[in-house]
Design an enzyme around this catalytic site. Sequence first.
Site, PDB file in Angstrom:
ATOM      1  CG  ASP A  13      -5.880  24.528  64.177  1.00  0.00           C
ATOM      2  OD1 ASP A  13      -6.519  23.642  64.778  1.00  0.00           O
ATOM      3  OD2 ASP A  13      -6.106  24.846  62.986  1.00  0.00           O
ATOM      4  N   GLY A  35     -16.675  25.346  67.647  1.00  0.00           N
ATOM      5  CA  GLY A  35     -15.407  25.322  68.390  1.00  0.00           C
ATOM      6  C   GLY A  35     -14.400  24.338  67.830  1.00  0.00           C
ATOM      7  CB  VAL A  36     -11.769  22.335  69.527  1.00  0.00           C
ATOM      8  CG1 VAL A  36     -12.481  21.455  70.519  1.00  0.00           C
ATOM      9  CG2 VAL A  36     -10.485  21.682  69.068  1.00  0.00           C
ATOM     10  CG  ASP A  37     -17.241  18.562  67.704  1.00  0.00           C
ATOM     11  OD1 ASP A  37     -16.644  17.725  67.010  1.00  0.00           O
ATOM     12  OD2 ASP A  37     -18.383  18.379  68.164  1.00  0.00           O
ATOM     13  CB  THR A 125     -12.254  26.307  78.728  1.00  0.00           C
ATOM     14  OG1 THR A 125     -11.522  26.130  77.502  1.00  0.00           O
ATOM     15  CG2 THR A 125     -11.706  25.411  79.812  1.00  0.00           C
ATOM     16  N   GLY A 126     -14.942  26.473  76.373  1.00  0.00           N
ATOM     17  CA  GLY A 126     -15.523  27.345  75.351  1.00  0.00           C
ATOM     18  C   GLY A 126     -17.017  27.462  75.555  1.00  0.00           C
ATOM     19  CE1 TYR A 128     -21.605  21.895  75.485  1.00  0.00           C
ATOM     20  CE2 TYR A 128     -20.186  20.135  76.239  1.00  0.00           C
ATOM     21  CZ  TYR A 128     -21.231  20.565  75.465  1.00  0.00           C
ATOM     22  OH  TYR A 128     -21.910  19.672  74.670  1.00  0.00           O
TER      23      TYR A 128
END
Length: 178
Positions: A13, A35-37, A125-126, A128
């Site tokens: 993470d 996602g990561v955002d 890569t998620g 998008y």
Amino acid sequence: MEGTSKIELIQGDITKIIVDAIVNAANTSLLGGGGVDGAIHRAGGPAILDECRAIVARQGGCKTGEAVITTAGRMPSKHVIHTVGPVWNGGKHHEDEKLANCYKNSLQLAIDNNCKTIAFPNISTGVYRFPKDAAAKIAVDTVKYFLSGTDKIEKVIFVCFDDENYQLYERLLTTYRV
Ligand code: AR6
């Protein structure tokens, strides 16, 4: 120092990593998402969104391939560099070039803000949908090339969340070290 020896690979993470700047895979609005955002805004707290809003008021968001910098709020790193990856749209809409720009512009912004250590997620890569193998190669090639032209960056960590990305990066980085 040769470029690749400054590159590290971690599975986990990115909000837990301790570096001068972690990179966020944001969107052009800079106002958060999934996602990561989502994970970065949750872990860092409202100070990040406050600074993003100020940037939006000043320059109206962030274009694909470009990058902006904020505090990391409550996270252990000092800054978040928000960059906007391309949405995969078949590969004929300059997706490769735009993804490379994310890495280049994030590294340059890190240098401009005296950040010597930086951690990247696997941008685009998620949600998008950029093909993971192609994205990994662009990320590694672009970072390696950038590092060969500067000694201002001491460490770049690729932080892979999922097994598939981790294995792709492991293969690429091992190949480079042979
Ligand atoms: N740490 C590291 N990597 C992570 C984490 C985490 N905590 N969580 C997910 N990933 P995505 P994108 C990986 O979808 O494709 C957002 O809504 C994940 O496994 O986060 O660039 C934005 O607001 C994947 O490999 O970003 C935009 O609207 C990688 O992060 C849009 O998604 C990127 O997946 C951006 O899409």
